[in-house]
Design a protein around this motif. Structure first.
Motif, PDB file in Angstrom:
ATOM      1  N   GLY A 139       7.709  -7.793 -18.222  1.00 45.08           N
ATOM      2  CA  GLY A 139       7.400  -9.029 -18.927  1.00 45.08           C
ATOM      3  C   GLY A 139       6.228  -9.812 -18.377  1.00 45.08           C
ATOM      4  O   GLY A 139       6.094 -11.004 -18.667  1.00 45.08           O
ATOM      5  N   ASP A 140       5.336  -9.171 -17.606  1.00 47.70           N
ATOM      6  CA  ASP A 140       4.185  -9.898 -17.077  1.00 47.70           C
ATOM      7  C   ASP A 140       3.013  -8.944 -16.880  1.00 47.70           C
ATOM      8  O   ASP A 140       3.164  -7.723 -16.845  1.00 47.70           O
ATOM      9  CB  ASP A 140       4.528 -10.584 -15.756  1.00 47.70           C
ATOM     10  N   LEU A 141       1.857  -9.548 -16.720  1.00 45.63           N
ATOM     11  CA  LEU A 141       0.616  -8.807 -16.518  1.00 45.63           C
ATOM     12  C   LEU A 141       0.534  -8.355 -15.069  1.00 45.63           C
ATOM     13  O   LEU A 141       0.498  -9.180 -14.153  1.00 45.63           O
ATOM     14  CB  LEU A 141      -0.569  -9.705 -16.880  1.00 45.63           C
ATOM     15  N   GLN A 142       0.497  -7.043 -14.867  1.00 42.12           N
ATOM     16  CA  GLN A 142       0.446  -6.495 -13.513  1.00 42.12           C
ATOM     17  C   GLN A 142      -0.981  -6.215 -13.048  1.00 42.12           C
ATOM     18  O   GLN A 142      -1.283  -6.305 -11.861  1.00 42.12           O
ATOM     19  CB  GLN A 142       1.257  -5.200 -13.453  1.00 42.12           C
ATOM     20  N   TRP A 143      -1.829  -5.857 -13.997  1.00 43.45           N
ATOM     21  CA  TRP A 143      -3.220  -5.519 -13.661  1.00 43.45           C
ATOM     22  C   TRP A 143      -4.029  -5.537 -14.939  1.00 43.45           C
ATOM     23  O   TRP A 143      -3.520  -5.240 -16.022  1.00 43.45           O
ATOM     24  CB  TRP A 143      -3.301  -4.130 -13.026  1.00 43.45           C
ATOM     25  N   SER A 144      -5.312  -5.909 -14.813  1.00 42.05           N
ATOM     26  CA  SER A 144      -6.171  -5.844 -15.996  1.00 42.05           C
ATOM     27  C   SER A 144      -7.639  -5.769 -15.586  1.00 42.05           C
ATOM     28  O   SER A 144      -8.020  -6.169 -14.478  1.00 42.05           O
ATOM     29  CB  SER A 144      -5.955  -7.053 -16.916  1.00 42.05           C
ATOM     30  N   SER A 145      -8.444  -5.260 -16.505  1.00 41.24           N
ATOM     31  CA  SER A 145      -9.894  -5.296 -16.377  1.00 41.24           C
ATOM     32  C   SER A 145     -10.441  -5.708 -17.734  1.00 41.24           C
ATOM     33  O   SER A 145      -9.731  -5.686 -18.737  1.00 41.24           O
ATOM     34  CB  SER A 145     -10.458  -3.927 -15.971  1.00 41.24           C
ATOM     35  N   GLN A 168      -9.434 -16.840 -19.484  1.00 38.33           N
ATOM     36  CA  GLN A 168      -9.041 -16.910 -20.884  1.00 38.33           C
ATOM     37  C   GLN A 168      -8.412 -15.589 -21.350  1.00 38.33           C
ATOM     38  O   GLN A 168      -7.409 -15.594 -22.074  1.00 38.33           O
ATOM     39  CB  GLN A 168     -10.258 -17.209 -21.765  1.00 38.33           C
ATOM     40  N   ALA A 169      -8.996 -14.482 -20.924  1.00 39.92           N
ATOM     41  CA  ALA A 169      -8.504 -13.172 -21.352  1.00 39.92           C
ATOM     42  C   ALA A 169      -7.100 -12.910 -20.824  1.00 39.92           C
ATOM     43  O   ALA A 169      -6.227 -12.399 -21.555  1.00 39.92           O
ATOM     44  CB  ALA A 169      -9.461 -12.080 -20.885  1.00 39.92           C
ATOM     45  N   GLU A 170      -6.869 -13.227 -19.567  1.00 41.35           N
ATOM     46  CA  GLU A 170      -5.543 -13.001 -19.002  1.00 41.35           C
ATOM     47  C   GLU A 170      -4.506 -13.907 -19.654  1.00 41.35           C
ATOM     48  O   GLU A 170      -3.366 -13.485 -19.907  1.00 41.35           O
ATOM     49  CB  GLU A 170      -5.588 -13.207 -17.493  1.00 41.35           C
ATOM     50  N   ALA A 171      -4.892 -15.152 -19.952  1.00 37.31           N
ATOM     51  CA  ALA A 171      -3.972 -16.056 -20.647  1.00 37.31           C
ATOM     52  C   ALA A 171      -3.653 -15.533 -22.047  1.00 37.31           C
ATOM     53  O   ALA A 171      -2.496 -15.555 -22.495  1.00 37.31           O
ATOM     54  CB  ALA A 171      -4.571 -17.463 -20.724  1.00 37.31           C
ATOM     55  N   LEU A 172      -4.694 -15.042 -22.750  1.00 34.97           N
ATOM     56  CA  LEU A 172      -4.491 -14.493 -24.086  1.00 34.97           C
ATOM     57  C   LEU A 172      -3.574 -13.279 -24.049  1.00 34.97           C
ATOM     58  O   LEU A 172      -2.672 -13.134 -24.891  1.00 34.97           O
ATOM     59  CB  LEU A 172      -5.844 -14.110 -24.696  1.00 34.97           C
ATOM     60  N   ALA A 173      -3.790 -12.392 -23.081  1.00 30.78           N
ATOM     61  CA  ALA A 173      -2.953 -11.198 -22.970  1.00 30.78           C
ATOM     62  C   ALA A 173      -1.500 -11.584 -22.729  1.00 30.78           C
ATOM     63  O   ALA A 173      -0.584 -11.009 -23.349  1.00 30.78           O
ATOM     64  CB  ALA A 173      -3.468 -10.303 -21.847  1.00 30.78           C
ATOM     65  N   CYS A 187       4.109  -1.002 -20.434  1.00 41.40           N
ATOM     66  CA  CYS A 187       3.105  -0.160 -21.097  1.00 41.40           C
ATOM     67  C   CYS A 187       1.739  -0.325 -20.451  1.00 41.40           C
ATOM     68  O   CYS A 187       1.467  -1.285 -19.732  1.00 41.40           O
ATOM     69  CB  CYS A 187       2.988  -0.526 -22.583  1.00 41.40           C
ATOM     70  N   VAL A 188       0.879   0.640 -20.731  1.00 37.72           N
ATOM     71  CA  VAL A 188      -0.567   0.460 -20.624  1.00 37.72           C
ATOM     72  C   VAL A 188      -1.004  -0.092 -21.971  1.00 37.72           C
ATOM     73  O   VAL A 188      -0.579   0.391 -23.013  1.00 37.72           O
ATOM     74  CB  VAL A 188      -1.275   1.793 -20.334  1.00 37.72           C
ATOM     75  N   PHE A 189      -1.835  -1.138 -21.962  1.00 35.25           N
ATOM     76  CA  PHE A 189      -2.232  -1.747 -23.229  1.00 35.25           C
ATOM     77  C   PHE A 189      -3.746  -1.877 -23.330  1.00 35.25           C
ATOM     78  O   PHE A 189      -4.480  -1.820 -22.336  1.00 35.25           O
ATOM     79  CB  PHE A 189      -1.581  -3.127 -23.417  1.00 35.25           C
ATOM     80  N   HIS A 190      -4.189  -2.071 -24.580  1.00 34.77           N
ATOM     81  CA  HIS A 190      -5.605  -2.256 -24.892  1.00 34.77           C
ATOM     82  C   HIS A 190      -5.685  -3.400 -25.896  1.00 34.77           C
ATOM     83  O   HIS A 190      -5.173  -3.285 -27.011  1.00 34.77           O
ATOM     84  CB  HIS A 190      -6.172  -0.961 -25.484  1.00 34.77           C
ATOM     85  N   LEU A 191      -6.303  -4.507 -25.494  1.00 37.40           N
ATOM     86  CA  LEU A 191      -6.371  -5.711 -26.336  1.00 37.40           C
ATOM     87  C   LEU A 191      -7.824  -6.057 -26.604  1.00 37.40           C
ATOM     88  O   LEU A 191      -8.625  -6.163 -25.670  1.00 37.40           O
ATOM     89  CB  LEU A 191      -5.660  -6.880 -25.645  1.00 37.40           C
ATOM     90  N   GLU A 192      -8.162  -6.224 -27.882  1.00 37.29           N
ATOM     91  CA  GLU A 192      -9.526  -6.554 -28.278  1.00 37.29           C
ATOM     92  C   GLU A 192      -9.614  -8.018 -28.673  1.00 37.29           C
ATOM     93  O   GLU A 192      -8.674  -8.565 -29.273  1.00 37.29           O
ATOM     94  CB  GLU A 192      -9.942  -5.668 -29.457  1.00 37.29           C
ATOM     95  N   ALA A 193     -10.734  -8.657 -28.328  1.00 43.37           N
ATOM     96  CA  ALA A 193     -10.912 -10.079 -28.620  1.00 43.37           C
ATOM     97  C   ALA A 193     -12.371 -10.366 -28.926  1.00 43.37           C
ATOM     98  O   ALA A 193     -13.281  -9.655 -28.471  1.00 43.37           O
ATOM     99  CB  ALA A 193     -10.443 -10.931 -27.435  1.00 43.37           C
TER     100      ALA A 193
END
Length: 410
Positions: free
Chosen positions: A195-201, A234-239, A251-257
């Motif tokens: 239920g949380d963001l573990q890692w992102s680029s 902003q991106a991490e908040a949006l995710a 999951c591994v996810f892919h989010l476009e903005a």
């Protein structure tokens, strides 16, 4: 050797499965090329969960450890097969639909998340109806599409007629229309767990996938967190907002903005591996292997590898190389003008053409992200122009200045 059912085929994932001592069994959609030396079944429709399950059951597989997919079109079938075979990972097929259907997805987001207005296009819907609702310019796309296929920008009744022609015209939930957002795009690749963001680029496309489908060269590169600190926040908040509202599984996810003056506007989000060479450039930049993470999640294992998206030594990007618009290019032509970390390019007229017109691919890097961006833009121009690459009178070609020493990719 334990078996991993894989919906779709991808070389990078195949290699990762070999490293983990797993034997893949592939479900591929005809007429796609079948993986050499691997067990597989062909299906007519990768979206058809019943057909996928029949293909799996008829294969009488032993020691099945999990199932995963490399394609957007396979996420629902993967969840369904897990559920039916009692395998680990996401088994919630209903929740998965909110990551496939663009109308359902945007409808479930909280009000504070900016997004395009989106609606289904029932059979018989007129251009006037959509234009009065969404504006004079809008976008037509498949409700459960991927890769910008069958996607078009519509500005007139004639363009509308052409945009809907590839569809069956027999379903009220086959097509969506969205208000058009005229802004550049970024995308977030990440890991969502518990239920949380573990890692992102975050990366930036040099052109939109829609432009690449229409003939442009698709390229992207990793962005510098220090240079774009506000954008990353902003991106991490949006995710977090989007994935929480959509009840995302691990999951591994892919989010476009879209990047607008008022902030980020949500595009869409998928719960699968990012496409093209994104897993490779993330691993090279940060050491995070998204292929391996996807396998761990499919096995029900904890993700044990270090997750770091701090300050990398070098930034990496990729280009999906096409045949030039005029003239002819060889791999040697590219290598004479640029230094690459990796490059593969076929000049054979019989070479298979992949998504986005791809007949080759390249990875480049630089310690400075802005220099990397400029180098990628120069490679793209060179690829588009071919042997007729323009050079202003009395001015050195930018490809010459882009030639530089790079460390061995290994």
């Amino acid at each position: 050797m334990p078996t991993m059912i894989v919906i779709g085929h991808r070389d990078g994932l195949d290699q990762a499965l070999q490293r983990r001592g797993l034997d893949p069994f592939y479900i591929v959609q005809a007429p796609a090329s079948t993986p050499k030396g691997r067990r597989f079944r062909c299906v007519a429709d990768m979206e058809n969960a019943q057909e996928i399950l029949r293909a799996v059951l008829s294969a009488h597989l032993d020691d099945v450890a999990g199932v995963l997919t490399v394609h957007e079109m396979g996420v629902f079938g993967a969840a369904y097969v897990r559920q039916e075979l009692g395998l680990p990972g996401n088994t919630d097929s209903k929740a998965t639909l909110y990551f496939r259907d663009k109308y359902l997805q945007k409808s479930k987001l909280p009000l504070q998340v900016k997004r395009a207005r989106c609606r289904y296009v029932p059979v018989g819907t007129s251009f006037t109806d959509l234009a009065s609702d969404l504006g004079d310019v809008f976008v037509i796309k498949p409700a459960t599409g991927a890769g910008a296929l069958r996607t078009g920008i519509v500005r007139s009744p004639d363009e509308y007629a052409r945009a809907v022609k590839p569809f069956s015209g027999q379903s009220d939930v086959e097509i969506v229309a969205e208000s058009f957002i005229d802004a550049s795009e970024v995308y977030i690749d990440g890991i969502w767990k518990s239920g949380d963001l573990q890692w992102s680029s975050m990366s930036r496309n040099h052109i939109s996938p829609l432009s690449a489908v229409q003939g442009g060269v698709l390229a992207a590169h990793i962005l510098d967190r220090k240079r774009y600190s506000s954008l990353f926040q902003q991106a991490e908040a949006l995710a977090r907002q989007a994935l929480t509202a959509l009840d995302a599984p691990d999951c591994v996810f892919h989010l476009e903005a879209f990047t607008e003056d008022s902030g980020l506007t949500f595009g869409e989000c998928a719960i699968r591996l990012p496409g093209a060479l994104s897993p490779q450039v993330n691993k090279l930049t940060f050491g995070v292997d998204l292929f391996d993470v996807e396998i761990s999640l499919a096995l029900g294992e904890e993700v044990t590898q270090p997750l770091d998206s701090g300050d990398p030594d070098r930034f990496y990007g990729y280009i999906l190389l096409r045949r030039p618009k005029s003239g002819k290019l060889t791999q040697s032509d590219f290598e004479r003008h640029f230094s690459f970390d990796e490059i593969q390019y076929s000049s054979s007229p019989d070479a298979p053409v992949g998504p986005y017109g791809r007949v080759g691919q390249a990875i480049v890097s630089d310690q400075d992200e802005l220099k990397l961006q400029r180098t990628i833009e120069e490679i793209v121009r060179f690829n588009e122009a071919g042997s007729g690459y323009p050079e202003s009178p009395g001015e050195q070609s930018p490809t010459v200045s882009a030639k530089r020493e790079t460390p061995d990719a290994s």
